[in-house]
Design an enzyme around this catalytic site. Structure first.
Site, short mmCIF file in Angstrom:
data_model
loop_
_atom_site.label_atom_id
_atom_site.label_comp_id
_atom_site.label_asym_id
_atom_site.label_seq_id
_atom_site.Cartn_x
_atom_site.Cartn_y
_atom_site.Cartn_z
N HIS A 218 0.81 -1.22 0.00
CA HIS A 218 0.00 0.00 0.00
C HIS A 218 0.85 1.27 0.00
O HIS A 218 0.31 2.35 -0.27
CB HIS A 218 -0.91 0.04 1.23
N ASP A 342 -4.57 -12.59 3.96
CA ASP A 342 -5.76 -12.06 4.61
C ASP A 342 -7.03 -12.31 3.81
O ASP A 342 -8.11 -11.85 4.20
CB ASP A 342 -5.60 -10.57 4.90
#
Length: 439
Positions: A218, A342
Site C-alpha cells: 500500500h 488475509d
C-alpha cells in the site's frame, strides 16, 4: 488492510509457546545500534562487541552482515527454499492487527511442522546474512523527501514512543520503524540476489520467501499507507532491473486488498506487469477493473476485483484463465509475489473465503509458472494476514508446495464453515477482465 478493533487470536498451546519463545529470543539480542557505515552501495549494521557476541551465540536470529558470493553459492547448491526473516519487533502498536507477533507465529509454525533447516538440512535455508536496503534502494520507488522525513521523525517517535505517520490505515511509527523497514526491504533484495545467483549455476534455483514486516504494497511513492511503510516488492523489482539486468518483472498480488502502492509505482512502465486480485470494494477502494496502466504502460496493469465470498474455486479459475495467459504473453525474467494471507476465510479484516488449500494451490502453480517462463526465478513477499493461526498454517503449506510435498490443509481447514461462492459474479468479472486485456 483497514483497521478494526480485534480480540487477540487464540492458538494451540504448543504453537503459542513456540511463538512466545521466539519473540523473547529475538528481543534478547535484537537491540540494534542504529549507526551505520557504508560498504559498497549498501548499509551494514554496526554492533557493539557484546551485541556481536550475542548474535554469534544465538542459534536463530536477525543477523545483518556480509556473505561472499562463493559461500552463498555453496549454501544454495542443494536448496529448494530460501527464506529471510525480518520481524520488526520494535515496530509495534498494542492491539493493532499488523502485530509484532505475525512473523514469529510463522517461524514457530515452520519449526513445529519441521520446515526449517534444522529438520531439512540444506533443502531449506534461512538467509541470515543480509544488509538493510540503502536509501538509494528505497528512493528507486519512493520520494527522497519521504525517506528523509521518516528518518528525521524517528527522534520524535523516540520521545513519544509512537507516532501516526498516515491517517487512513492507520500507519504508525516507533523509534525503530525506519531501520526495521530498511531491514525488511533489504531481506527482499538479498533473496533476489540469492535466487539470481543460484539460477546461474543450476536450472532449478530455490524459491525465495521474505518473511518480513512492515508490509509494503500500500505504500505509495510519496509516503506510507495502510500499515505499509516502504514498498518492498516494488523496491525489489527495481533492484532486479538495476543490479541484475532482469528487465521484465511480473508481479502477482493476491492480498485481499488492492496493492495500490505497487500499482502506482509502475502504472506507466511497460516492463513491469502488475496483476492484483483483491476483494471488490475493500480498502483502499482502488484497483478497479478498468485501471490498466497509462502511456507506455497501458495494458501492463491488470486489476481483478472479486466479489465478497469468492474462494478456492474462483481463485483456481482466475489463475488458469487470467494469470497464466498474462504471464505467458508478458514473458518475464523474474516473478515477484505480494503474498497476502488475509483473504483466508478466518481472517478478520475482509470477507473472501480462501483456505489453507487455496494458498497451497497458488504457491504450487506460481512455482510451476516461474519454472516454465523465467528459469524458476521467483520470490514471495509477506503482505497481509492477521489471524495468526490461518496466517502461519497457510505460509507453512506454501513451503510444502515449494518443496513439492502434499498439502496438510485438511488438518487445518474446516469445509463446514464455507458457504456457496458467488460463481455467476465471479464468472462475469473474469470474462470482463479477459475482454479488456484480450486474453
Amino acid at each position: 488492510m483497514e483497521l478494526q478493533m480485534l480480540k487477540p487470536p487464540t492458538f494451540p498451546g504448543n504453537l503459542f509457546s513456540l511463538m512466545s519463545h521466539h519473540v523473547r529470543q529475538w528481543k534478547s539480542h535484537n537491540q540494534f545500534n542504529f549507526d551505520t557505515k557504508l560498504l559498497g552501495h549498501r548499509h551494514i549494521w554496526k554492533y557493539s562487541s557484546l551485541q556481536r557476541k550475542n548474535l554469534i551465540k544465538n542459534k536463530r536470529g536477525f543477523i545483518c552482515s556480509y556473505t561472499a558470493e562463493k559461500d552463498l553459492n555453496l549454501q544454495l547448491s542443494d536448496a529448494r527454499v530460501i527464506y529471510g526473516v525480518a520481524p520488526a519487533l520494535g515496530h509495534n502498536q498494542e492491539l493493532h492487527p499488523e502485530s509484532h507477533l505475525r512473523v514469529p507465529a510463522i517461524v514457530s509454525a515452520l519449526e513445529k511442522m519441521e520446515l526449517t533447516s534444522e529438520f531439512r538440512g540444506s533443502e531449506i535455508i534461512e538467509l541470515k546474512n543480509f544488509s538493510p536496503a540503502s536509501v538509494d534502494d528505497i528512493a528507486s520507488v519512493h520520494a527522497r523527501a519521504y525517506v528523509s522525513g521518516l528518518e528525521k521523525a524517528m527522534d520524535r517517535a523516540s520521545q513519544q514512543g509512537i507516532i501516526l505517520i498516515e491517517g487512513s490505515g492507520p500507519t504508525y511509527a516507533t523509534a525503530t520503524t525506519f531501520q526495521e523497514s530498511l531491514a525488511a526491504a533489504g531481506a527482499g533484495i538479498a533473496l533476489v540476489d540469492s535466487v539470481v545467483a543460484a539460477s546461474k549455476n543450476r536450472p532449478d534455483p530455490p524459491l525465495g520467501f521474505a518473511l518480513i514486516r512492515p508490509p509494503g504494497h500500500h505504500a505509495i511513492p510519496k509516503g506510507p499507507m495502510g500499515f505499509c511503510v516502504f514498498g518492498n516488492v516494488a523496491i525489489a523489482a527495481r533492484y532486479a532491473q538495476r543490479a541484475h539486468g532482469l528487465k521484465r518483472v511480473f508481479i502477482i498480488d493476491f492480498d485481499v486488498h488492492h496493492g495500490n502502492g505497487t500499482n502506482d509505482a509502475f502504472y506507466d512502465d511497460p516492463d513491469i506487469f502488475f496483476l492484483s486480485t483483491h476483494q471488490d470494494g475493500s480498502y483502499p477502494g482502488t484497483g478497479k477493473i478498468d485501471e490498466v496502466g497509462r502511456g507506455d504502460g497501458e495494458g501492463s496493469t491488470l486489476n481483478l476485483p472479486l466479489p465478497g465470498g469468492s474462494g478456492d474455486t474462483a481463485m483456481r479459475t482466475v489463475f488458469h484463465e487470467v494469470i497464466v495467459p498474462c504471464a505467458q504473453r508478458f514473458k518475464p525474467d523474474l516473478i515477484l509475489v505480494s503474498a497476502g494471507y488475509d483473504a483466508h476465510v478466518l481472517d478478520p479484516l475482509a470477507s473472501l473465503q480462501f483456505t489453507t488449500g487455496t494458498y497451497y494451490m497458488l504457491a504450487a502453480n506460481i512455482k510451476q509458472l516461474a519454472k516454465d517462463l523465467c528459469g524458476s526465478r521467483c520470490v514471495f513477499f509477506l503482505e497481509g494476514g492477521y489471524n495468526l493461526n490461518s496466517l502461519s498454517y497457510s505460509v507453512a503449506d506454501s513451503f510444502r508446495a515449494f518443496l513439492g510435498e502434499p498439502s496438510k490443509a485438511s488438518e487445518f481447514d474446516n469445509p463446514a464453515i464455507l458457504y456457496e461462492e458467488p460463481s455467476a459474479k465471479v464468472k462475469q468479472a473474469i470474462e470482463r477482465v479477459k475482454h479488456i486485456h484480450s486474453l
